[in-house]
Motif scaffolding. Structure first.
Motif, mmCIF file in Angstrom:
data_model
loop_
_atom_site.group_PDB
_atom_site.id
_atom_site.type_symbol
_atom_site.label_atom_id
_atom_site.label_comp_id
_atom_site.label_asym_id
_atom_site.label_seq_id
_atom_site.Cartn_x
_atom_site.Cartn_y
_atom_site.Cartn_z
ATOM 1 N N LEU A 4 0.828 -1.211 0.000
ATOM 2 C CA LEU A 4 0.000 0.000 0.000
ATOM 3 C C LEU A 4 0.858 1.255 0.000
ATOM 4 C CD1 LEU A 4 -2.692 -1.136 2.575
ATOM 5 C CD2 LEU A 4 -3.040 -0.762 0.138
ATOM 6 N N LEU A 50 9.097 -0.933 -3.615
ATOM 7 C CA LEU A 50 10.366 -1.167 -2.913
ATOM 8 C C LEU A 50 10.163 -1.250 -1.406
ATOM 9 C CD1 LEU A 50 13.803 0.388 -3.477
ATOM 10 C CD2 LEU A 50 12.686 0.922 -1.321
ATOM 11 N N SER A 98 12.639 -2.706 2.222
ATOM 12 C CA SER A 98 13.885 -3.342 2.658
ATOM 13 C C SER A 98 13.638 -4.727 3.249
ATOM 14 C CB SER A 98 14.593 -2.452 3.680
ATOM 15 O OG SER A 98 13.702 -2.135 4.723
ATOM 16 N N LYS A 107 8.226 -8.946 3.079
ATOM 17 C CA LYS A 107 7.139 -8.098 2.573
ATOM 18 C C LYS A 107 7.137 -8.066 1.048
ATOM 19 C CE LYS A 107 6.734 -5.372 6.731
ATOM 20 N NZ LYS A 107 6.649 -4.064 7.361
ATOM 21 N N ALA A 124 15.335 -3.690 -1.088
ATOM 22 C CA ALA A 124 16.544 -2.890 -0.849
ATOM 23 C C ALA A 124 16.241 -1.739 0.092
ATOM 24 C CB ALA A 124 17.065 -2.317 -2.166
ATOM 25 N N VAL A 156 6.069 6.042 5.856
ATOM 26 C CA VAL A 156 7.449 5.548 5.794
ATOM 27 C C VAL A 156 8.383 6.368 6.679
ATOM 28 C CG1 VAL A 156 9.432 5.126 4.285
ATOM 29 C CG2 VAL A 156 7.123 4.563 3.508
HETATM 30 N N1 SAH Z 1 3.448 1.964 2.853
HETATM 31 C C1 SAH Z 1 2.942 0.848 3.653
HETATM 32 C C2 SAH Z 1 3.925 0.407 4.735
HETATM 33 C C3 SAH Z 1 4.239 1.414 5.799
HETATM 34 S S1 SAH Z 1 5.334 0.760 7.039
HETATM 35 C C4 SAH Z 1 1.600 1.227 4.230
HETATM 36 O O1 SAH Z 1 1.240 2.395 4.223
HETATM 37 O O2 SAH Z 1 0.896 0.329 4.718
HETATM 38 C C5 SAH Z 1 6.904 1.408 6.458
HETATM 39 C C6 SAH Z 1 7.610 0.468 5.489
HETATM 40 O O3 SAH Z 1 8.722 1.169 4.960
HETATM 41 C C7 SAH Z 1 8.153 -0.792 6.165
HETATM 42 O O4 SAH Z 1 7.710 -1.930 5.455
HETATM 43 C C8 SAH Z 1 9.671 -0.629 6.092
HETATM 44 O O5 SAH Z 1 10.337 -1.866 5.869
HETATM 45 C C9 SAH Z 1 9.843 0.315 4.915
HETATM 46 N N2 SAH Z 1 11.033 1.181 5.012
HETATM 47 C C10 SAH Z 1 11.309 2.104 5.979
HETATM 48 N N3 SAH Z 1 12.478 2.722 5.733
HETATM 49 C C11 SAH Z 1 12.954 2.182 4.567
HETATM 50 C C12 SAH Z 1 14.149 2.392 3.794
HETATM 51 N N4 SAH Z 1 15.070 3.284 4.183
HETATM 52 N N5 SAH Z 1 14.325 1.666 2.675
HETATM 53 C C13 SAH Z 1 13.392 0.757 2.298
HETATM 54 N N6 SAH Z 1 12.252 0.497 2.979
HETATM 55 C C14 SAH Z 1 12.040 1.201 4.104
#
Ligand code: SAH
Length: 223
Positions: A67, A84, A86, A90, A111, A134
């Protein structure tokens, strides 16, 4: 309802149940019931104000369980979506969902954004980046900037405190060469939501994003 629309509605309903029933804790237990009623409609409403054009390539940074990326891929089927995160668990689940939904415009990348944004396959290669839940804006504008081509967009999904986040990001916005953000109230969302949008001025500045963890722990403050 036209056939394409009916197909899309069915895909969205299927997506909500796939995310909600996944064994991978993609959303907290308390949020599961809200996927179909809050999260999918919110992403759809965001899609309606986002200008993701056919033929463009967009990134969902930190897609989590998909999402808003998977919803946007359903809503904008002629735009390519790279999702994307990390966490491999997921992105694996998201890839499975995309396969189950028959989405051919979705690609996943496992990544850290700080590293992928320096990879030539990703640096400056996106027309837009979208992100929800995020990072606070001062961090997010740094994580996203490396991905966005000159004139491309960052669209951050934010709650009622968006103005405070924009104020806190003033130095980062200037250093990273983003335009002054504008916010659009996403009226059909089930809760107060804004899409905070800005454009990249020129190619990504060298040296950004900084090393893994630095954008979060030492957000840019002056310069
Ligand atoms: N966008 C989704 C998830 C939010 S949770 C929603 O709204 O439901 C935040 C997600 O960002 C987590 O899955 C985490 O693994 C990812 N994340 C946070 N910092 C990150 C980074 N620097 N690089 C990649 N993924 C990152």
């Amino acid at each position: 309802m036209a056939t394409a629309e009916r197909h899309r509605a069915a895909q969205l309903a299927r997506l909500a149940s796939l995310i909600a029933s996944s064994p991978h804790n993609l959303v907290s237990r308390g949020e599961r019931a809200a996927i179909a009623s809050v999260h999918v409609p919110e992403a759809l409403a965001v899609g309606a104000v986002l200008d993701a054009a056919p033929g463009q390539r967009w990134l969902d940074l930190g897609t989590g369980g998909g999402l808003p990326g998977l919803v946007l891929a359903i809503a904008c089927p002629r735009t390519d979506w790279v999702l994307l995160d990390s966490t491999a668990k997921k992105t694996r689940a998201v890839r499975e969902f995309a396969g189950a939904l028959g989405l051919e415009n979705v690609e996943t990348v496992t990544a850290r954004a700080e590293l992928a944004a320096h990879d030539p396959d990703h640096r400056g290669r996106y027309d837009g980046v979208v992100a929800r839940a995020v990072a606070p804006l001062p961090t997010l504008v740094e994580l996203a900037r490396g991905f966005v081509r000159a004139g491309g967009t960052l669209a951050a999904i934010k709650g009622p405190a968006w103005q405070d986040e924009v104020a806190a990001a003033a130095a980062a916005l200037r250093i990273l060469r983003w335009t002054t953000p504008t916010a659009t109230h996403v009226t059909s969302a089930a809760r107060p939501t804004w899409l905070v949008t800005m454009q990249a001025q020129g190619a990504p500045p060298r040296g950004f994003p900084r090393r893994v963890g630095v954008p979060r722990h030492e957000p840019l403050r002056r310069g």
